[in-house]
Write a protein that holds these residues in place. Structure first.
Motif, mmCIF file in Angstrom:
data_model
loop_
_atom_site.group_PDB
_atom_site.id
_atom_site.type_symbol
_atom_site.label_atom_id
_atom_site.label_comp_id
_atom_site.label_asym_id
_atom_site.label_seq_id
_atom_site.Cartn_x
_atom_site.Cartn_y
_atom_site.Cartn_z
ATOM 1 N N ASN A 79 -15.865 -4.656 -6.091
ATOM 2 C CA ASN A 79 -15.357 -5.330 -7.286
ATOM 3 C C ASN A 79 -13.875 -5.670 -7.128
ATOM 4 O OD1 ASN A 79 -17.816 -5.253 -8.640
ATOM 5 N ND2 ASN A 79 -17.378 -3.287 -9.622
ATOM 6 N N ILE A 80 -13.130 -4.748 -6.529
ATOM 7 C CA ILE A 80 -11.701 -4.983 -6.296
ATOM 8 C C ILE A 80 -11.512 -6.091 -5.268
ATOM 9 C CG2 ILE A 80 -9.589 -3.956 -5.357
ATOM 10 C CD1 ILE A 80 -10.639 -1.251 -6.535
ATOM 11 N N ARG A 95 -8.290 -2.325 -11.684
ATOM 12 C CA ARG A 95 -9.430 -1.588 -11.141
ATOM 13 C C ARG A 95 -8.984 -0.516 -10.140
ATOM 14 N NH1 ARG A 95 -14.529 -3.773 -11.943
ATOM 15 N NH2 ARG A 95 -14.593 -5.808 -13.007
ATOM 16 N N VAL A 96 -7.978 -0.843 -9.342
ATOM 17 C CA VAL A 96 -7.467 0.137 -8.371
ATOM 18 C C VAL A 96 -6.884 1.342 -9.102
ATOM 19 C CG1 VAL A 96 -5.727 0.576 -6.595
ATOM 20 C CG2 VAL A 96 -7.028 -1.545 -6.555
ATOM 21 N N LEU A 182 -8.021 -13.075 1.819
ATOM 22 C CA LEU A 182 -8.852 -12.148 2.594
ATOM 23 C C LEU A 182 -8.003 -11.061 3.246
ATOM 24 C CD1 LEU A 182 -11.313 -14.634 4.328
ATOM 25 C CD2 LEU A 182 -11.830 -13.038 2.481
ATOM 26 N N LYS A 183 -6.829 -11.446 3.725
ATOM 27 C CA LYS A 183 -5.927 -10.489 4.362
ATOM 28 C C LYS A 183 -5.491 -9.419 3.359
ATOM 29 C CE LYS A 183 -1.441 -10.254 6.720
ATOM 30 N NZ LYS A 183 -0.267 -11.052 7.173
ATOM 31 N N THR A 184 -5.112 -9.844 2.158
ATOM 32 C CA THR A 184 -4.706 -8.893 1.118
ATOM 33 C C THR A 184 -5.874 -8.012 0.709
ATOM 34 O OG1 THR A 184 -3.102 -10.527 0.298
ATOM 35 C CG2 THR A 184 -3.625 -8.681 -1.155
ATOM 36 N N ALA A 185 -7.055 -8.599 0.568
ATOM 37 C CA ALA A 185 -8.243 -7.832 0.190
ATOM 38 C C ALA A 185 -8.592 -6.808 1.269
ATOM 39 C CB ALA A 185 -9.423 -8.774 -0.036
ATOM 40 N N GLY A 186 -8.430 -7.192 2.538
ATOM 41 C CA GLY A 186 -8.712 -6.264 3.634
ATOM 42 C C GLY A 186 -7.762 -5.085 3.642
#
Length: 233
Positions: A79-80, A95-96, A182-186
């Motif tokens: 979800n995050i 959420r975090v 994507l980089k931040t999410a990873g």
């Protein structure tokens, strides 16, 4: 006196049959494979697949320690990650903090990147005045506190300066790409996994890298022409 030393440039030859025999002597159980697959599904966030695999593995596995998986944490991480990939940074941060507020409190670099992504999303929406104010209030002080983040701060501010230009300098326009999300999410996913005492990278991926490295080293010393190579993207 005749020397029996093998020349340094001559590779040792291992017959295919002997190589196959050596490989089959390496102990590897079905339970080991199950745990390897489950680790990949958990790290990458495939909750439904992990749940189905856990049920099938339990039915087919030999007696031993069962596969224990925290499926709730997988859903929270996904979800995050989905919030970050769609550019909803506020929802991701909320959420975090609900999951574990210490994650952001103890990781200033990650928090900076989340705030940087928020500025990028404001620019993407054309809210330039808000982006500039937020960058000055949130990014600038953190960049001054941490010299390692100054370069990233400068790139973000340059994005503000060039937001009306089609030809942005190399590396600046990339901040607006999907790859930056994507980089931040990873990075966020890795921090959550670390807080759960799990590896940031799937063991299967690590093993493939190790195999590729091992084959490279072997080919420098041994003739293994018939052994297929492992290639990674």
């Amino acid at each position: 006196m005749t020397s029996t030393t093998t020349p340094a440039n001559v590779k040792k030859v291992i017959p295919q049959g002997e190589w196959d025999q050596r490989l089959h002597q390496v102990p590897l159980t079905k339970q080991d494979l199950n745990r390897l697959i489950m680790d990949y599904l958990v790290i990458e966030g495939y909750k439904s697949a992990a749940e189905e695999f856990a049920q099938e593995a339990q039915l087919a596995s030999a007696p031993g320690r069962p596969l224990e998986v925290d499926f709730e944490s997988i859903e929270s991480r996904m979800n995050i990650r989905e919030a970050l990939q769609r550019g909803d940074i506020e929802d991701a941060i909320r959420r975090v903090n609900e999951l574990n507020p210490e994650i952001l409190d103890t990781n200033p670099s990650l928090y900076f990147h989340l705030q940087q992504q928020r500025v990028i999303e404001l620019i993407r929406q054309g809210r330039i005045a808000e982006a500039l104010q937020f960058a000055q209030e949130e990014l600038a002080p953190r960049g001054e506190e941490n010299p390692e983040l100054l370069t990233e701060l400068e790139k973000t501010m340059a994005l503000l300066a060039f937001e009306r230009c089609d030809a942005k300098p190399d590396g600046i326009g990339d901040l607006l790409s999907a790859g930056q999300r994507l980089k931040t999410a990873g990075e966020m996913n890795g921090a959550i996994l670390e807080s759960l005492s799990q590896g940031k990278e799937a063991k299967l991926e690590s093993l493939l890298k190790l195999m590729a490295w091992g084959q490279k080293m072997l080919r420098e010393e041994v003739n293994l022409e018939e052994v297929p190579s492992v290639k990674l993207a």
